[in-house]
Design a protein around this motif. Structure first.
Motif, short mmCIF file in Angstrom:
data_model
loop_
_atom_site.label_atom_id
_atom_site.label_comp_id
_atom_site.label_asym_id
_atom_site.label_seq_id
_atom_site.Cartn_x
_atom_site.Cartn_y
_atom_site.Cartn_z
N VAL A 3 24.77 106.44 41.59
CA VAL A 3 24.92 105.24 40.98
C VAL A 3 25.65 105.74 39.39
O VAL A 3 25.26 106.55 38.91
CB VAL A 3 23.56 104.58 40.30
N SER A 49 22.05 109.42 38.94
CA SER A 49 22.80 108.50 38.22
C SER A 49 23.70 109.20 37.34
O SER A 49 23.11 110.46 37.01
CB SER A 49 21.69 107.62 37.44
N ASP A 128 28.92 105.97 44.84
CA ASP A 128 28.58 104.84 45.81
C ASP A 128 27.99 103.60 45.03
O ASP A 128 28.00 102.47 46.02
CB ASP A 128 26.93 105.35 46.78
N TRP A 129 27.79 103.34 43.81
CA TRP A 129 27.17 102.08 43.54
C TRP A 129 27.81 102.19 41.88
O TRP A 129 27.69 103.08 41.16
CB TRP A 129 25.73 101.99 43.24
N HIS A 131 27.52 100.06 38.05
CA HIS A 131 27.04 99.02 37.40
C HIS A 131 27.58 98.79 36.06
O HIS A 131 27.93 99.95 35.33
CB HIS A 131 25.52 99.31 37.36
N ILE A 159 32.83 100.61 47.24
CA ILE A 159 31.50 100.91 46.27
C ILE A 159 30.64 99.56 45.94
O ILE A 159 31.48 98.71 45.57
CB ILE A 159 32.09 101.63 44.87
N THR A 160 29.40 99.62 46.13
CA THR A 160 28.67 98.48 45.71
C THR A 160 28.62 98.19 44.19
O THR A 160 28.66 99.26 43.45
CB THR A 160 27.33 98.47 46.08
N SER A 162 27.30 96.03 40.87
CA SER A 162 26.29 95.09 40.39
C SER A 162 26.79 94.81 38.88
O SER A 162 27.52 95.74 38.29
CB SER A 162 24.99 95.74 40.02
N ASP A 189 28.87 92.20 43.73
CA ASP A 189 28.05 92.08 44.93
C ASP A 189 26.63 91.71 44.55
O ASP A 189 25.73 90.93 45.20
CB ASP A 189 27.89 93.49 45.84
N ILE A 289 18.07 97.66 41.46
CA ILE A 289 19.12 98.65 41.99
C ILE A 289 18.29 99.83 42.88
O ILE A 289 18.69 100.21 44.26
CB ILE A 289 19.86 99.25 40.94
N ILE A 293 18.52 100.13 47.01
CA ILE A 293 19.12 101.40 47.46
C ILE A 293 18.12 102.06 48.42
O ILE A 293 18.53 102.86 49.40
CB ILE A 293 19.37 102.25 46.10
#
Length: 341
Positions: A3, A49, A128-129, A131, A159-160, A162, A189, A289, A293
């Motif tokens: 993340v 992270s 991958d994520w 934020h 990529i997701t 948030s 998302d 999150i 995940i």
């Protein structure tokens, strides 16, 4: 899964305990920032992270970066330039006296960032994520373009994304937010918000709930969540529900709406004797999150997010220093506060 969070890390200057500003001749220092708080919480929960920001080259910035590294946050993507760190002053409230925050972020290194400061194709390698929060575009017009480029690139790479809407009236007006955030929301998302955020940034208003009076109509939040998903294509919408009985005692719960199922789930409600509520929403975002995940179902994910943020608000400072074990213990046992020996 890795993340990346993106935002400004700040120096926090807080009146000791519950004293008024300069009632004592000192201020307590620590580091914070919505997106940095999320990165720290995730690292403590065991998630890989990373945190991205732009900082000046000075000893204060080095200390800020070290505060992230202490918890295991990857700081290798941080960029540097001229300027200064942003900061804020905090006076914690008690009983009927509310807390106060005074920002000093104008002309900070991060707020002066330019589009070419961030090579998003390089930054998003092995991510991958992603934020970010509504605080980012509130800081400057250049930052609006930076957030848009980041979201477009992340979306193109699968990529997701948030976003915590995080409306801050001291940074921009509701009118400005509503002219900017809808375009950025098209890429999101997972949307995270509270009642005021949805109203001030998206113009979507709860009809029957008044959190300041402890009045929450759950049907309001299902309707708001569904409208956000319909407008912007979000897969999930999560709301924190805070009942402000006083500056010292709050009710705390949450809702997670799954647009694919067309169904909402609610967490238990915790009555919190607050120690430090700042960062509560960030720990909620991190907990959510983490839950998504890890493949938790919707109810498990919202229960974990709310329990994590409940515990954070009993901890001094913006960073949430609670572990997965402590959060799961609260969920299972209800948090009676008995001493652990």
């Amino acid at each position: 899964m890795k993340v990346l969070t993106f935002g400004e890390i700040l120096l926090r200057l807080a009146s000791p305990g519950y004293t008024r500003f300069f009632q004592k001749d000192c201020l307590e220092t620590s580091f914070c920032g919505a997106e940095a708080n999320v990165a720290v919480s995730l690292a403590i929960l065991g998630v890989d992270s990373a945190f991205l920001t732009k900082l000046p080259k000075n000893d204060i910035a080095v200390s800020a970066v070290n505060s992230l590294r202490y918890f295991g946050v990857d700081t290798s993507k941080i960029v540097y330039g001229d300027g200064r760190m942003g900061l804020y002053y905090l006076e914690k409230g008690a009983s009927q006296r509310p807390s106060k925050i005074i920002y000093d972020r104008e002309y900070s290194t991060f707020s002066l960032s330019k589009l070419n400061d961030f090579d998003w194709n390089e930054i998003f390698k092995n991510i991958d994520w992603f934020h970010w929060t509504g605080i980012d575009p509130a800081l400057s017009d250049d930052m609006i373009g930076i957030c848009l480029e980041a979201c477009k690139t992340a979306k193109s790479k699968g990529i997701t994304i948030s976003c915590d809407l995080n409306y801050r009236k001291n940074l921009w007006s509701s009118e400005k937010a509503q002219s900017i955030m809808p375009e950025l929301m098209q890429f999101v998302d997972v949307c995270i918000a509270n009642e005021e955020d949805a109203d001030r940034t998206l113009g979507i208003t709860a009809k029957n709930s008044i959190q300041e009076q402890g009045k929450i109509d759950k049907s309001d939040y299902i309707c708001i969540s569904n409208e956000i998903c319909q407008r912007y294509g979000c897969e999930y919408v999560a709301f924190t529900l805070r009942e402000s009985f006083s500056a010292s005692v709050n009710g705390w719960s949450g809702i997670l709406y799954n647009s694919k199922k067309g169904k909402a789930v609610f967490s238990p409600n915790y009555k919190i004797q607050l120690v430090d509520r700042v960062g509560g929403g960030d720990s909620f975002a991190a907990g959510l999150i983490y839950g998504l995940i890890c493949g938790k179902d919707d109810k498990e994910a919202i229960d974990f997010a709310v329990a994590a943020s409940c515990l954070k608000q009993t901890v001094e400072g913006d960073y949430n220093r609670t572990t997965v074990q402590e959060i799961e213990q609260l969920i299972c046992q209800g948090g009676n506060g008995r001493i652990q020996r």
